[in-house]
Design an enzyme around this catalytic site. Structure first.
Site, mmCIF file in Angstrom:
data_model
loop_
_atom_site.group_PDB
_atom_site.id
_atom_site.type_symbol
_atom_site.label_atom_id
_atom_site.label_comp_id
_atom_site.label_asym_id
_atom_site.label_seq_id
_atom_site.Cartn_x
_atom_site.Cartn_y
_atom_site.Cartn_z
ATOM 1 N N HIS A 53 83.818 -93.008 43.333
ATOM 2 C CA HIS A 53 84.566 -92.749 44.560
ATOM 3 C C HIS A 53 84.835 -91.248 44.648
ATOM 4 O O HIS A 53 84.622 -90.510 43.672
ATOM 5 C CB HIS A 53 85.882 -93.544 44.576
ATOM 6 C CG HIS A 53 86.813 -93.189 43.464
ATOM 7 N ND1 HIS A 53 87.021 -93.998 42.368
ATOM 8 C CD2 HIS A 53 87.579 -92.101 43.250
ATOM 9 C CE1 HIS A 53 87.870 -93.423 41.552
ATOM 10 N NE2 HIS A 53 88.231 -92.265 42.057
HETATM 11 P P1 TYD Z 1 89.934 -98.112 39.887
HETATM 12 O O1 TYD Z 1 90.143 -97.203 41.063
HETATM 13 O O2 TYD Z 1 88.865 -99.129 39.964
HETATM 14 O O3 TYD Z 1 89.710 -97.214 38.571
HETATM 15 P P2 TYD Z 1 88.491 -96.193 38.278
HETATM 16 O O4 TYD Z 1 88.335 -95.344 39.479
HETATM 17 O O5 TYD Z 1 88.957 -95.421 37.089
HETATM 18 O O6 TYD Z 1 87.261 -96.974 37.958
HETATM 19 O O7 TYD Z 1 91.343 -98.793 39.558
HETATM 20 C C1 TYD Z 1 91.448 -100.002 38.854
HETATM 21 C C2 TYD Z 1 92.693 -100.723 39.307
HETATM 22 O O8 TYD Z 1 93.864 -99.997 38.929
HETATM 23 C C3 TYD Z 1 92.768 -100.924 40.800
HETATM 24 O O9 TYD Z 1 93.271 -102.227 41.045
HETATM 25 C C4 TYD Z 1 93.791 -99.917 41.275
HETATM 26 C C5 TYD Z 1 94.688 -99.760 40.070
HETATM 27 N N1 TYD Z 1 95.291 -98.419 39.912
HETATM 28 C C6 TYD Z 1 96.657 -98.271 40.020
HETATM 29 O O10 TYD Z 1 97.396 -99.235 40.293
HETATM 30 N N2 TYD Z 1 97.204 -97.038 39.840
HETATM 31 C C7 TYD Z 1 96.449 -95.957 39.555
HETATM 32 O O11 TYD Z 1 96.981 -94.838 39.378
HETATM 33 C C8 TYD Z 1 95.006 -96.122 39.439
HETATM 34 C C9 TYD Z 1 94.133 -94.943 39.142
HETATM 35 C C10 TYD Z 1 94.489 -97.365 39.633
#
Ligand code: TYD
Length: 136
Positions: A53
């Site tokens: 992303h």
């Molecule tokens: P995700 O965006 O998929 O993580 P990455 O980009 O590292 O692969 O996030 C995984 C899950 O965690 C998603 O349900 C959103 C949640 N999340 C939070 O609640 N708070 C945060 O600060 C982050 C980064 C993710």
């Protein structure tokens, strides 16, 4: 690493003595923004790719506290890969950079420092939309 706008590598000062090493991170000092959130990624399963992303505005600094991983950075024109494998290195990523985290070693702990609280509407998760955004 050759230059890419909104991406920087920081080398943090290690405060070391006979007992070992310490790194101190402070907002507006070696972290160039107000720290509003810290999260960390650990216990990553084999061959997992995370991220995929970009952010509309968010600024982050990634520090690999243990083990190693690689970050693939894409500004819509070119891609770069940065390996993070020591806790004295910080990878700053600003807005409009598509990032993927890959090659997590066993025991990798990746800490992320951010200048805003979690806000899902601030993500760009569609690569075609990302390309349209950066080409504007
Ligand atoms: P995700 O965006 O998929 O993580 P990455 O980009 O590292 O692969 O996030 C995984 C899950 O965690 C998603 O349900 C959103 C949640 N999340 C939070 O609640 N708070 C945060 O600060 C982050 C980064 C993710």
């Amino acid at each position: 690493m050759t230059k890419m706008e909104n991406v920087k590598l920081f080398k943090f000062n290690i405060i070391g003595d006979s007992r070992g090493s310490l790194v101190s991170l402070e907002q507006f000092n070696n972290i160039p923004f107000e720290i509003r959130r810290i999260y960390y990624i650990f216990d990553t399963k084999r061959n997992v790719e995370r991220g995929n992303h970009a952010h509309k505005k968010l600024e982050q600094v990634l520090v690999c506290l243990s083990g190693s991983c690689s970050v693939i950075l894409d500004n819509g024109i070119e891609k770069k890969e940065v390996k993070l494998d020591y806790p004295d290195i910080g990878l700053y990523i600003g807005k409009n950079i598509w990032r993927s985290m890959v090659n997590f070693s066993q025991g990798c702990v990746l800490m992320v420092i951010a200048n805003e609280k979690y806000n899902p509407s601030e993500y760009i998760r569609d690569y075609d939309l990302f390309l349209k955004t950066v080409k504007k």
